[in-house]
Design a protein around this motif. Structure first.
Motif, PDB file in Angstrom:
ATOM      1  N   ARG A   1      43.288  35.707  47.245  1.00  0.00           N
ATOM      2  CA  ARG A   1      43.252  35.761  48.709  1.00  0.00           C
ATOM      3  C   ARG A   1      42.587  37.056  49.147  1.00  0.00           C
ATOM      4  NH1 ARG A   1      46.612  36.864  53.293  1.00  0.00           N
ATOM      5  NH2 ARG A   1      48.338  37.636  52.044  1.00  0.00           N
ATOM      6  N   ASP A   2      41.715  36.938  50.114  1.00  0.00           N
ATOM      7  CA  ASP A   2      41.006  38.087  50.691  1.00  0.00           C
ATOM      8  C   ASP A   2      40.321  38.924  49.607  1.00  0.00           C
ATOM      9  OD1 ASP A   2      41.952  37.117  53.084  1.00  0.00           O
ATOM     10  OD2 ASP A   2      43.621  38.521  53.214  1.00  0.00           O
ATOM     11  N   LEU A   3      40.777  40.161  49.415  1.00  0.00           N
ATOM     12  CA  LEU A   3      40.134  41.057  48.453  1.00  0.00           C
ATOM     13  C   LEU A   3      40.799  41.045  47.085  1.00  0.00           C
ATOM     14  CD1 LEU A   3      39.499  44.132  50.795  1.00  0.00           C
ATOM     15  CD2 LEU A   3      37.958  42.212  50.282  1.00  0.00           C
ATOM     16  N   VAL A   4      41.776  40.174  46.896  1.00  0.00           N
ATOM     17  CA  VAL A   4      42.521  40.120  45.636  1.00  0.00           C
ATOM     18  C   VAL A   4      41.957  38.997  44.761  1.00  0.00           C
ATOM     19  CG1 VAL A   4      44.776  39.754  44.567  1.00  0.00           C
ATOM     20  CG2 VAL A   4      44.600  41.032  46.714  1.00  0.00           C
ATOM     21  N   THR A   5      41.592  39.352  43.535  1.00  0.00           N
ATOM     22  CA  THR A   5      41.037  38.368  42.605  1.00  0.00           C
ATOM     23  C   THR A   5      41.941  38.197  41.383  1.00  0.00           C
ATOM     24  OG1 THR A   5      39.694  40.126  41.629  1.00  0.00           O
ATOM     25  CG2 THR A   5      38.645  38.727  43.274  1.00  0.00           C
ATOM     26  N   ASP A   6      41.749  37.095  40.700  1.00  0.00           N
ATOM     27  CA  ASP A   6      42.491  36.800  39.474  1.00  0.00           C
ATOM     28  C   ASP A   6      41.719  37.381  38.289  1.00  0.00           C
ATOM     29  OD1 ASP A   6      43.836  35.794  37.305  1.00  0.00           O
ATOM     30  OD2 ASP A   6      43.572  33.675  37.824  1.00  0.00           O
ATOM     31  N   VAL A   7      42.193  38.497  37.759  1.00  0.00           N
ATOM     32  CA  VAL A   7      41.488  39.176  36.663  1.00  0.00           C
ATOM     33  C   VAL A   7      42.122  38.876  35.309  1.00  0.00           C
ATOM     34  CG1 VAL A   7      40.613  41.047  38.110  1.00  0.00           C
ATOM     35  CG2 VAL A   7      42.861  41.288  37.037  1.00  0.00           C
ATOM     36  N   SER A   8      42.855  37.773  35.199  1.00  0.00           N
ATOM     37  CA  SER A   8      43.540  37.444  33.950  1.00  0.00           C
ATOM     38  C   SER A   8      42.569  37.186  32.806  1.00  0.00           C
ATOM     39  CB  SER A   8      44.455  36.234  34.149  1.00  0.00           C
ATOM     40  OG  SER A   8      43.726  35.107  34.601  1.00  0.00           O
ATOM     41  N   PHE A   9      41.305  36.878  33.123  1.00  0.00           N
ATOM     42  CA  PHE A   9      40.271  36.752  32.087  1.00  0.00           C
ATOM     43  C   PHE A   9      40.275  37.982  31.186  1.00  0.00           C
ATOM     44  CE2 PHE A   9      35.976  38.392  31.146  1.00  0.00           C
ATOM     45  CZ  PHE A   9      35.518  37.454  30.251  1.00  0.00           C
ATOM     46  N   ASN A  10      40.408  39.154  31.782  1.00  0.00           N
ATOM     47  CA  ASN A  10      40.370  40.400  31.029  1.00  0.00           C
ATOM     48  C   ASN A  10      41.588  40.558  30.117  1.00  0.00           C
ATOM     49  OD1 ASN A  10      37.948  41.725  32.444  1.00  0.00           O
ATOM     50  ND2 ASN A  10      39.268  41.119  34.136  1.00  0.00           N
ATOM     51  N   TYR A  11      42.747  40.112  30.578  1.00  0.00           N
ATOM     52  CA  TYR A  11      43.945  40.202  29.745  1.00  0.00           C
ATOM     53  C   TYR A  11      43.819  39.258  28.541  1.00  0.00           C
ATOM     54  CZ  TYR A  11      45.544  42.011  34.249  1.00  0.00           C
ATOM     55  OH  TYR A  11      45.647  42.694  35.425  1.00  0.00           O
ATOM     56  N   THR A  12      43.223  38.103  28.763  1.00  0.00           N
ATOM     57  CA  THR A  12      42.995  37.161  27.663  1.00  0.00           C
ATOM     58  C   THR A  12      42.086  37.778  26.608  1.00  0.00           C
ATOM     59  OG1 THR A  12      43.256  35.268  29.152  1.00  0.00           O
ATOM     60  CG2 THR A  12      42.102  34.884  27.072  1.00  0.00           C
ATOM     61  N   LYS A  13      41.006  38.409  27.041  1.00  0.00           N
ATOM     62  CA  LYS A  13      40.073  39.032  26.106  1.00  0.00           C
ATOM     63  C   LYS A  13      40.718  40.197  25.368  1.00  0.00           C
ATOM     64  CE  LYS A  13      36.805  36.210  26.920  1.00  0.00           C
ATOM     65  NZ  LYS A  13      36.445  35.209  25.880  1.00  0.00           N
ATOM     66  N   ALA A  14      41.579  40.935  26.043  1.00  0.00           N
ATOM     67  CA  ALA A  14      42.261  42.062  25.394  1.00  0.00           C
ATOM     68  C   ALA A  14      43.159  41.580  24.261  1.00  0.00           C
ATOM     69  CB  ALA A  14      43.081  42.841  26.424  1.00  0.00           C
ATOM     70  N   ARG A  15      43.831  40.457  24.481  1.00  0.00           N
ATOM     71  CA  ARG A  15      44.734  39.929  23.450  1.00  0.00           C
ATOM     72  C   ARG A  15      43.984  39.374  22.249  1.00  0.00           C
ATOM     73  NH1 ARG A  15      47.803  38.277  28.119  1.00  0.00           N
ATOM     74  NH2 ARG A  15      46.672  36.294  28.189  1.00  0.00           N
ATOM     75  N   GLU A  16      42.715  39.045  22.415  1.00  0.00           N
ATOM     76  CA  GLU A  16      41.930  38.479  21.310  1.00  0.00           C
ATOM     77  C   GLU A  16      41.463  39.541  20.315  1.00  0.00           C
ATOM     78  OE1 GLU A  16      38.748  36.405  23.178  1.00  0.00           O
ATOM     79  OE2 GLU A  16      39.997  34.716  23.838  1.00  0.00           O
ATOM     80  N   ILE A  17      41.586  40.818  20.673  1.00  0.00           N
ATOM     81  CA  ILE A  17      41.118  41.891  19.798  1.00  0.00           C
ATOM     82  C   ILE A  17      42.285  42.387  18.939  1.00  0.00           C
ATOM     83  CG2 ILE A  17      40.109  44.205  19.705  1.00  0.00           C
ATOM     84  CD1 ILE A  17      38.847  43.605  22.438  1.00  0.00           C
TER      85      ILE A  17
END
Length: 249
Positions: free
Chosen positions: A98-114
């Motif tokens: 909503r508004d200026l807030v985005t879903d950045v969970s993509f980054n958390y997924t990539k962090a867990r893959e390392i």
């Protein structure tokens, strides 16, 4: 000196939205986040925006100001073109909540893959020893505040949604490079960087370095050296022969 600033803020959610224009009072020396807070307090109490420290250390208030990924709390009004509207939009690479807030969970997924740091067998925590030169080499990367501005500006992520499943993005390729530089790490980072995390997608345009608020030279000091090591391993005959001898031993 107090003046009236014109702010265009994107309002909406994942179903759609548009720009709303506001006249907001501004004082000399203020940053964009100050005006966003004043806007919330006086005209738009339902405006959604993330922020926390207001000191450029938490990475929460990432947005795009006049089309450039920035931190709201570190962008001074005086640094923007005077007399022109200030346009604030959410990070374009990630889904809008909503508004200026985005879903950045993509980054958390990539962090867990390392995979995490893999110490040599028989070496317990507290027994790790490394030279100061090795410490200095990766210390720069530890300044990352995970604002994800580099992820947002990377065109491989930003312009090609289909790449996200195969590409970790500059922030996490930098993490792989940091671990690969560690003299005690035993994991095969180079092979994973190329085959799992999409190092080959990066074409070193340095856009990630340009927007980093901590001044980390992501491209020059992490991504290019990692690419060089991966290429040496695959194409340099001496490196290939050395790896075979080492493996035989």
């Amino acid at each position: 000196m107090t003046y009236q600033a014109e702010i265009r803020v994107w309002r909406g959610d994942m179903t759609g939205g548009g720009f709303a224009t506001y006249q907001v009072e501004a004082d000399e020396g203020e940053v964009v986040l100050d005006l966003v807070h004043r806007l919330q307090a006086t005209q738009a109490p339902d405006l959604a925006v993330r922020w926390n420290c207001k000191a450029g250390k938490c990475g929460s208030c990432s947005a795009e100001i006049n089309g450039r990924p920035r931190l709201l709390c570190m962008t001074r009004m005086s640094a923007l073109p005077p007399g022109e509207p200030v346009t604030i939009t959410p990070l374009r690479a990630f889904p809008v909540i909503r508004d200026l807030v985005t879903d950045v969970s993509f980054n958390y997924t990539k962090a867990r893959e390392i995979p995490s740091f893999a110490a040599p067998q028989g070496l317990a925590p507290g027994e790790y020893r490394m030279s100061q030169e090795d410490v200095n080499r990766s210390q720069e990367f530890r300044k990352c505040i995970e604002c994800y501005l580099c992820q947002d500006t990377c065109h491989v992520v930003r312009d090609h949604e289909e790449n996200k499943s195969a590409f970790a993005g500059p922030r996490y390729l930098m993490r792989i490079a940091e671990l690969d530089m560690h003299p005690l790490d035993t994991a095969d980072r180079q092979k994973a960087a190329q085959e799992v995390h999409g190092l080959g997608y990066c074409n070193i345009t340095k856009c990630c370095t340009d927007v980093c608020p901590e001044g980390i030279r992501i491209t020059d000091n992490a991504l290019i050296p990692l690419k060089e090591r991966v290429a040496d391993r695959k194409y340099d005959p001496l490196v290939w022969l050395g790896s075979k001898i080492t493996r035989r031993r």
